[in-house]
Design an enzyme around this catalytic site. Structure first.
Site, mmCIF file in Angstrom:
data_model
loop_
_atom_site.group_PDB
_atom_site.id
_atom_site.type_symbol
_atom_site.label_atom_id
_atom_site.label_comp_id
_atom_site.label_asym_id
_atom_site.label_seq_id
_atom_site.Cartn_x
_atom_site.Cartn_y
_atom_site.Cartn_z
ATOM 1 N N ASP A 169 -5.442 9.412 15.339
ATOM 2 C CA ASP A 169 -5.935 9.196 13.982
ATOM 3 C C ASP A 169 -6.662 7.864 13.878
ATOM 4 O O ASP A 169 -6.517 7.135 12.900
ATOM 5 C CB ASP A 169 -4.761 9.252 12.993
ATOM 6 C CG ASP A 169 -5.215 9.704 11.606
ATOM 7 O OD1 ASP A 169 -6.342 10.221 11.482
ATOM 8 O OD2 ASP A 169 -4.443 9.540 10.650
ATOM 9 N N GLY A 182 1.244 5.173 1.545
ATOM 10 C CA GLY A 182 0.828 6.121 2.572
ATOM 11 C C GLY A 182 1.303 7.501 2.221
ATOM 12 O O GLY A 182 1.817 7.738 1.128
ATOM 13 N N GLY A 203 0.829 -1.204 0.000
ATOM 14 C CA GLY A 203 0.000 0.000 0.000
ATOM 15 C C GLY A 203 0.859 1.247 0.000
ATOM 16 O O GLY A 203 2.081 1.188 0.157
ATOM 17 N N VAL A 223 4.551 0.884 1.360
ATOM 18 C CA VAL A 223 4.699 -0.244 2.281
ATOM 19 C C VAL A 223 4.797 -1.518 1.449
ATOM 20 O O VAL A 223 3.949 -1.784 0.594
ATOM 21 C CB VAL A 223 3.505 -0.321 3.255
ATOM 22 C CG1 VAL A 223 3.672 -1.519 4.190
ATOM 23 C CG2 VAL A 223 3.388 0.964 4.056
HETATM 24 N N1 LIG Z 1 1.970 -3.647 9.056
HETATM 25 C C1 LIG Z 1 1.323 -3.730 7.889
HETATM 26 N N2 LIG Z 1 0.951 -4.920 7.402
HETATM 27 C C2 LIG Z 1 0.289 -5.007 6.237
HETATM 28 N N3 LIG Z 1 -0.052 -3.946 5.475
HETATM 29 C C3 LIG Z 1 0.299 -2.727 5.915
HETATM 30 C C4 LIG Z 1 1.002 -2.545 7.141
HETATM 31 N N4 LIG Z 1 1.197 -1.239 7.325
HETATM 32 C C5 LIG Z 1 0.659 -0.622 6.278
HETATM 33 N N5 LIG Z 1 0.109 -1.505 5.416
HETATM 34 C C6 LIG Z 1 -0.569 -1.210 4.169
HETATM 35 O O1 LIG Z 1 0.073 -0.114 3.549
HETATM 36 C C7 LIG Z 1 -0.835 0.963 3.378
HETATM 37 C C8 LIG Z 1 -0.115 2.265 3.612
HETATM 38 O O2 LIG Z 1 0.206 2.364 4.984
HETATM 39 P P1 LIG Z 1 0.805 3.676 5.643
HETATM 40 O O3 LIG Z 1 0.872 3.466 7.098
HETATM 41 O O4 LIG Z 1 2.059 4.064 4.949
HETATM 42 O O5 LIG Z 1 -0.188 4.793 5.258
HETATM 43 P P2 LIG Z 1 -1.700 5.004 5.638
HETATM 44 O O6 LIG Z 1 -2.134 4.027 6.681
HETATM 45 O O7 LIG Z 1 -2.484 4.968 4.380
HETATM 46 O O8 LIG Z 1 -1.753 6.402 6.338
HETATM 47 P P3 LIG Z 1 -0.951 7.710 6.100
HETATM 48 O O9 LIG Z 1 -1.124 8.066 4.666
HETATM 49 O O10 LIG Z 1 -1.600 8.693 6.995
HETATM 50 O O11 LIG Z 1 0.451 7.441 6.495
HETATM 51 C C9 LIG Z 1 -1.963 0.706 4.344
HETATM 52 O O12 LIG Z 1 -3.154 1.232 3.886
HETATM 53 C C10 LIG Z 1 -1.999 -0.816 4.431
HETATM 54 O O13 LIG Z 1 -2.803 -1.330 3.396
#
Ligand SMILES: Nc1ncnc2c1ncn2[C@@H]1O[C@H](COP(=O)(O)OP(=O)(O)OP(=O)(O)O)[C@@H](O)[C@H]1O
Length: 628
Positions: A350, A234, A232, A239
């Site tokens: 959040d 962010g 994903g 990630v």
């Molecule tokens: N520990 C994890 N295990 C599996 N998938 C994850 C994990 N952490 C993040 N992801 C995936 O990656 C995506 C991006 O995560 P990230 O934390 O970078 O941003 P976010 O949750 O969309 O929030 P923000 O944009 O505010 O940082 C998430 O939506 C999720 O689908």
């Protein structure tokens, strides 16, 4: 090599020669010598940039010096002030660049000595000044991101390079000397490089060898991780799935590029640093486990527990609204994680479906602590962060600061999200939604099909007065989430989770903690949420604080006196990508007006300026101080 890095590196070099007669000690001198010998070494002064905390393994600074410098650190920035994690004495755990492996530096977390405060913070102004506190063998120094380094800051940066004997690409809190996972002072846990929990070769299962070759072996372990598919995106990066080719374990690798010499890059690092600092201190079944971090020339990688089920938001998009048993189950686990977090005076800020991951067994993991913040003992938070539809009124209005209760409000919103697939107030556009939240007495609609228990629970969470909202621990006793047959055990466990140090026998719980734990057992009235208000005589620390916060204080003692509107930041998370922006479709969970710059959206806004119409309609309340 980042331009800013080179710049800082050369400045650092200069500054050391200026301080050849620094009163530091022989260790520094040794460091300088080594620096000269290794001047081709490309190690970067990441510490000076991001506020990393360095602690030379074998430096010998006299206690006298240590005290002196600690005092300097305290004077100059020991209380790093508003928005910092200073009360915990935690440091910045950003790792050193991977390329610094020729650097003979051992990195530890801050706070081991004098707990002089945070190294940097995403301060309320959104300013890029990093307030860096460097601990040099229990000596706290302070520098700042604009390179006006104090003499105290210059020397250790140089001196460190030649002082100690090991290099780590590990999280700086990692202690190569401790097979137990504790720092030498026994206070802090370190974080070895990512090995999944339960792995037969995980640090907890395998004491690290104490031979000189251990750093290399750790690097080898690190190199066993292969970056896999994109999980994903962010705000700050991508990630990826991580696969350990040695043992087949997986992790999530959050990767952020740190190449550009710009504002957003620094801001991004600070935010990540904040997330890492927090995560590294947490260990709870309902919170994504942090494994370690690794800084290379261009990227910072954060290794996290892999949660394969995706987020609640994603599940809602795919499968539609959840049934009540699922909502109950998830809510109980979210609460458990929150109780743990709040027990550490940390607010997530959040909470929403997109930040809550679910593993294949239905286990909930709170994720993404980029927004989370420790609450200092003296100040409530005045910064303006979060996702608007899940924002508590006090966050939207940002008048008196806010505290742990904001997560409870957001939880109420998340329950509505789980029940309807949409965030509350989603029928309103962004600014209108903010108006509804902050300046009306309206409640979000609660679906009729929910049980009375569910409705009661949601109403409790969505009380506009923060102090009226029960704590997470209290809510665990609510019939909506309470397992009737195991309530007693649950309550005790939750109390332990929330206050582990209080109940692990290492010390006697304070009166407030005991009072708070008693509150966990207070009974909820099933029928009428309005009658469930907590007796004032049984206020938990948070409620007590809120009571204090409601008292007007003189302007001279108000944090607002020092942190006026210009210091408030307005980092609003955008809605999840599947919530369209205004103008994109009829659904409008976002608004360009309030999500102006993302991913480079670090926009410092004064909510008062941004939404002036709210201010004029809200009763003016004296700025108050929240003491937690
Ligand atoms: N520990 C994890 N295990 C599996 N998938 C994850 C994990 N952490 C993040 N992801 C995936 O990656 C995506 C991006 O995560 P990230 O934390 O970078 O941003 P976010 O949750 O969309 O929030 P923000 O944009 O505010 O940082 C998430 O939506 C999720 O689908």
């Amino acid at each position: 090599m980042p331009a800013w890095w080179r710049k800082r590196s050369s400045r650092s070099k200069d500054s050391v020669s200026e301080n050849g007669n620094s009163p530091r000690n022989s260790a520094i001198e040794n460091g300088k010598k080594t620096w000269k010998e290794n001047k081709d070494n490309k190690a970067k002064s990441f510490d000076e940039v991001s506020g990393i905390v360095l602690r030379p393994k074998q430096s010998k600074i006299s206690p006298r010096n240590s005290r002196d410098y600690a005092a300097i650190g305290r004077e100059e920035g020991g209380s790093s002030g508003f928005g910092s994690a200073s009360s915990l004495g935690t440091g910045h755990p950003l790792p050193r660049p991977r390329e610094s492996s020729t650097d003979h530096v051992q990195i530890h977390g801050i706070g081991v000595g004098y707990g002089s405060g945070s190294v940097s913070s995403v301060d309320s102004s959104g300013s890029t000044d990093d307030h860096a506190h460097v601990v040099f063998d229990q000596v706290a120094f302070r520098g700042n991101g604009d390179n006006r380094l104090s003499p105290q800051m210059r020397s250790p940066g140089r001196g460190l390079r030649g002082i100690s004997t090991t290099t780590s690409t590990l999280h700086p809190r990692f202690s190569l000397d401790s097979p137990t996972g504790k720092m030498e002072d026994g206070k802090s846990e370190f974080h070895r490089l990512p090995l999944p929990p339960g792995s037969p070769t995980s640090p907890s299962a395998l004491p690290m060898p104490r031979s000189p070759g251990r750093a290399e072996s750790l690097c080898i372990i690190s190199s066993k991780w292969r970056k896999g598919r994109l999980l994903g995106r962010g705000t700050f990066g991508h990630v990826y799935l991580g696969f350990n080719c040695e043992n087949g374990q997986m992790c999530a690798i959050k990767e952020v590029r740190v190449v550009s010499d710009d504002q957003s890059s620094k801001e991004c690092l600070k935010q990540l640093n904040q997330e890492i600092t927090l995560l590294s201190q947490l260990s709870h079944v309902n919170i994504v486990q942090y494994y370690g971090s690794d800084l290379s020339e261009e990227t910072l990688s954060v290794y996290l527990e892999y949660v394969s089920g995706g987020s609640i938001h994603k599940l809602l998009q795919e499968y539609g609204p959840f049934g009540e048993p699922v909502i109950q189950n998830y809510t109980r686990q979210i609460l458990s994680g929150l109780a743990y977090l709040h027990g550490r005076n940390t607010v997530h800020r959040d909470i929403k479906g997109a930040k809550i991951l679910v593993d294949p067994n239905g286990e909930i993991k709170l994720a993404d602590f980029g927004m989370a913040k420790h609450i200092t003992s003296c100040y409530s938070m005045l910064s303006f962060k979060g996702s608007p539809y899940w924002m508590a009124p006090e966050v939207v209005m940002n008048t008196n600061g806010y505290s742990l209760a904001v997560d409870i409000w957001s939880l109420g919103c998340t329950i509505l999200e789980m029940a309807t697939s949409k965030p509350p107030w989603s029928q309103y556009e962004g600014v209108a939604a903010i108006f509804k939240i902050g300046n009306s007495k309206d409640m979000p609609e609660i679906p009729d099909h929910l049980s009375n228990d569910a409705k009661s629970f949601i109403r409790l969470c969505l009380q506009r007065e923060p102090s009226a909202r029960p704590t997470a621990s209290q809510l665990l006793g609510h019939p909506f989430v309470r397992n009737q047959t195991t309530i007693k055990a649950t309550s005790a466990n939750i109390t332990r989770e929330a206050f582990p140090r209080a109940f692990d026998g290492s010390r006697t719980p304070t009166a407030l903690e005991m009072q708070s734990s008693r509150l966990n057992n207070f009974s909820f009235d099933r029928d009428d949420a309005s009658r469930l208000s907590v007796p004032r005589t049984l206020l938990s620390p948070r409620e007590s604080a809120s009571t204090i916060a409601s008292l007007p204080v003189s302007p001279s003692s108000s944090p607002l006196r020092h942190y006026g509107p210009a210091h408030k930041s307005c980092f609003i998370s955008p809605p999840p990508s599947s919530y369209p922006f205004v103008g994109q479709s009829s659904s409008n969970y976002g608004d360009h007006l309030i999500f102006p710059l993302r991913p480079t959206m670090r926009n410092t806004l004064d909510p008062g300026l941004e939404i002036p119409q709210f201010k004029s309609q809200v009763p003016v309340r004296s700025p108050a101080r929240t003491i937690l």
